[in-house]
Design a protein around this motif. Sequence first.
Motif, PDB file in Angstrom:
ATOM      1  N   MET A   1     -14.657   4.822 -18.635  1.00  0.00           N
ATOM      2  CA  MET A   1     -14.424   3.765 -17.667  1.00  0.00           C
ATOM      3  C   MET A   1     -13.334   2.829 -18.180  1.00  0.00           C
ATOM      4  N   SER A   2     -12.678   2.195 -17.256  1.00  0.00           N
ATOM      5  CA  SER A   2     -11.564   1.308 -17.582  1.00  0.00           C
ATOM      6  C   SER A   2     -12.052  -0.101 -17.886  1.00  0.00           C
ATOM      7  N   ASN A   3     -11.287  -0.801 -18.722  1.00  0.00           N
ATOM      8  CA  ASN A   3     -11.586  -2.200 -19.006  1.00  0.00           C
ATOM      9  C   ASN A   3     -10.987  -3.108 -17.946  1.00  0.00           C
ATOM     10  N   ASN A   4     -10.096  -2.576 -17.128  1.00  0.00           N
ATOM     11  CA  ASN A   4      -9.438  -3.392 -16.104  1.00  0.00           C
ATOM     12  C   ASN A   4     -10.455  -3.854 -15.070  1.00  0.00           C
ATOM     13  N   PRO A   5     -10.306  -5.093 -14.632  1.00  0.00           N
ATOM     14  CA  PRO A   5     -11.221  -5.584 -13.594  1.00  0.00           C
ATOM     15  C   PRO A   5     -10.950  -4.885 -12.262  1.00  0.00           C
ATOM     16  N   HIS A   6     -11.930  -4.931 -11.428  1.00  0.00           N
ATOM     17  CA  HIS A   6     -11.759  -4.355 -10.095  1.00  0.00           C
ATOM     18  C   HIS A   6     -11.195  -5.425  -9.163  1.00  0.00           C
ATOM     19  N   PRO A   7     -10.363  -5.014  -8.193  1.00  0.00           N
ATOM     20  CA  PRO A   7      -9.837  -5.996  -7.236  1.00  0.00           C
ATOM     21  C   PRO A   7     -10.947  -6.503  -6.324  1.00  0.00           C
ATOM     22  N   THR A   8     -10.795  -7.704  -5.851  1.00  0.00           N
ATOM     23  CA  THR A   8     -11.795  -8.262  -4.939  1.00  0.00           C
ATOM     24  C   THR A   8     -11.781  -7.493  -3.622  1.00  0.00           C
ATOM     25  N   ILE A   9     -12.870  -7.579  -2.909  1.00  0.00           N
ATOM     26  CA  ILE A   9     -12.956  -6.924  -1.601  1.00  0.00           C
ATOM     27  C   ILE A   9     -11.912  -7.529  -0.667  1.00  0.00           C
ATOM     28  N   LYS A  10     -11.766  -8.841  -0.708  1.00  0.00           N
ATOM     29  CA  LYS A  10     -10.770  -9.518   0.134  1.00  0.00           C
ATOM     30  C   LYS A  10      -9.369  -8.981  -0.153  1.00  0.00           C
ATOM     31  N   ARG A  11      -9.026  -8.840  -1.422  1.00  0.00           N
ATOM     32  CA  ARG A  11      -7.702  -8.346  -1.818  1.00  0.00           C
ATOM     33  C   ARG A  11      -7.480  -6.917  -1.292  1.00  0.00           C
ATOM     34  N   ARG A  12      -8.514  -6.084  -1.396  1.00  0.00           N
ATOM     35  CA  ARG A  12      -8.394  -4.701  -0.922  1.00  0.00           C
ATOM     36  C   ARG A  12      -8.252  -4.638   0.596  1.00  0.00           C
ATOM     37  N   LEU A  13      -8.978  -5.486   1.310  1.00  0.00           N
ATOM     38  CA  LEU A  13      -8.871  -5.482   2.769  1.00  0.00           C
ATOM     39  C   LEU A  13      -7.501  -5.990   3.225  1.00  0.00           C
ATOM     40  N   ILE A  14      -6.977  -7.012   2.563  1.00  0.00           N
ATOM     41  CA  ILE A  14      -5.643  -7.501   2.906  1.00  0.00           C
ATOM     42  C   ILE A  14      -4.602  -6.420   2.616  1.00  0.00           C
ATOM     43  N   SER A  15      -4.770  -5.734   1.507  1.00  0.00           N
ATOM     44  CA  SER A  15      -3.865  -4.639   1.168  1.00  0.00           C
ATOM     45  C   SER A  15      -3.925  -3.534   2.233  1.00  0.00           C
ATOM     46  N   MET A  16      -5.115  -3.300   2.775  1.00  0.00           N
ATOM     47  CA  MET A  16      -5.260  -2.268   3.810  1.00  0.00           C
ATOM     48  C   MET A  16      -4.519  -2.652   5.087  1.00  0.00           C
ATOM     49  N   VAL A  17      -4.469  -3.932   5.408  1.00  0.00           N
ATOM     50  CA  VAL A  17      -3.704  -4.371   6.578  1.00  0.00           C
ATOM     51  C   VAL A  17      -2.233  -4.055   6.357  1.00  0.00           C
ATOM     52  N   TYR A  18      -1.718  -4.396   5.180  1.00  0.00           N
ATOM     53  CA  TYR A  18      -0.333  -4.078   4.831  1.00  0.00           C
ATOM     54  C   TYR A  18      -0.119  -2.567   4.852  1.00  0.00           C
ATOM     55  N   GLU A  19      -1.089  -1.826   4.332  1.00  0.00           N
ATOM     56  CA  GLU A  19      -1.013  -0.363   4.308  1.00  0.00           C
ATOM     57  C   GLU A  19      -0.911   0.207   5.717  1.00  0.00           C
ATOM     58  N   SER A  20      -1.629  -0.385   6.657  1.00  0.00           N
ATOM     59  CA  SER A  20      -1.575   0.121   8.037  1.00  0.00           C
ATOM     60  C   SER A  20      -0.192  -0.109   8.644  1.00  0.00           C
ATOM     61  N   LEU A  21       0.440  -1.219   8.314  1.00  0.00           N
ATOM     62  CA  LEU A  21       1.807  -1.456   8.794  1.00  0.00           C
ATOM     63  C   LEU A  21       2.781  -0.451   8.190  1.00  0.00           C
ATOM     64  N   LEU A  22       2.610  -0.167   6.914  1.00  0.00           N
ATOM     65  CA  LEU A  22       3.458   0.837   6.272  1.00  0.00           C
ATOM     66  C   LEU A  22       3.203   2.227   6.851  1.00  0.00           C
ATOM     67  N   GLY A  23       1.953   2.471   7.255  1.00  0.00           N
ATOM     68  CA  GLY A  23       1.627   3.758   7.874  1.00  0.00           C
ATOM     69  C   GLY A  23       2.436   3.991   9.140  1.00  0.00           C
ATOM     70  N   PHE A  24       2.653   2.938   9.931  1.00  0.00           N
ATOM     71  CA  PHE A  24       3.484   3.078  11.123  1.00  0.00           C
ATOM     72  C   PHE A  24       4.910   3.468  10.742  1.00  0.00           C
ATOM     73  N   ALA A  25       5.406   2.893   9.664  1.00  0.00           N
ATOM     74  CA  ALA A  25       6.759   3.224   9.207  1.00  0.00           C
ATOM     75  C   ALA A  25       6.830   4.686   8.755  1.00  0.00           C
ATOM     76  N   VAL A  26       5.810   5.145   8.064  1.00  0.00           N
ATOM     77  CA  VAL A  26       5.767   6.534   7.597  1.00  0.00           C
ATOM     78  C   VAL A  26       5.740   7.497   8.787  1.00  0.00           C
ATOM     79  N   LEU A  27       5.073   7.094   9.856  1.00  0.00           N
ATOM     80  CA  LEU A  27       4.943   7.959  11.040  1.00  0.00           C
ATOM     81  C   LEU A  27       6.159   7.917  11.966  1.00  0.00           C
ATOM     82  N   PHE A  28       7.012   6.936  11.816  1.00  0.00           N
ATOM     83  CA  PHE A  28       8.091   6.734  12.781  1.00  0.00           C
ATOM     84  C   PHE A  28       8.985   7.963  12.945  1.00  0.00           C
ATOM     85  N   LEU A  29       9.574   8.456  11.877  1.00  0.00           N
ATOM     86  CA  LEU A  29      10.512   9.584  11.983  1.00  0.00           C
ATOM     87  C   LEU A  29       9.823  10.866  12.451  1.00  0.00           C
TER      88      LEU A  29
END
Length: 168
Positions: free
Chosen positions: A1-29
């Motif tokens: 197991m890693s010594n690194n802390p885990h990201p907060t749930i809030k941080r992961r959910l915010i990242s997922m919102v950004y990820e969904s926007l990037l997903g649209f960019a990946v799908l565009f072409l």
Amino acid sequence: MSNNPHPTIKRRLISMVYESLLGFAVLFLPFLIFEFATQASHTAMMEHLRQALAFVVLGCYFIHQWSRDGQTLAMRTWRMKLQANSGGPVTARTAAVRYLLSWMWILPAVLVALTLDLHRWQALGAIFAGILLWSLTAFLDKDRQFLHDKLAGTRLIQLPAPEKKKKV
């Protein structure tokens, strides 16, 4: 197991919102090419092909990014990294399993919406409720990992903030 802390749930959910926007960019072409190739046909068959195209393109993107260095662009931005539970890198097979399991964020809610014949805002509400319910699975794990990570044998870790450059 890693010594690194885990990201907060809030941080992961915010990242997922950004990820969904990037997903649209990946799908565009790929979608642009698909629309030209099919002359923007909207038959039932073409709609299913669009959905399959999105599933495959997003799968290729995520599996490649997770197995390459454990991070997508959104994960880099929020300083998170995906790793195997052993602390090592994620294999392409494990990344594929995680990708398939990650659809559990919305698939049950989509099935409920279809079964209950929900439309527009009601269907969207069901999907948001499904996302909320799935996010609560993090509370089942002491490190607050989501259920799809637990089942895939992966974990998200929080990377340290970069060192600030000293002014000369």
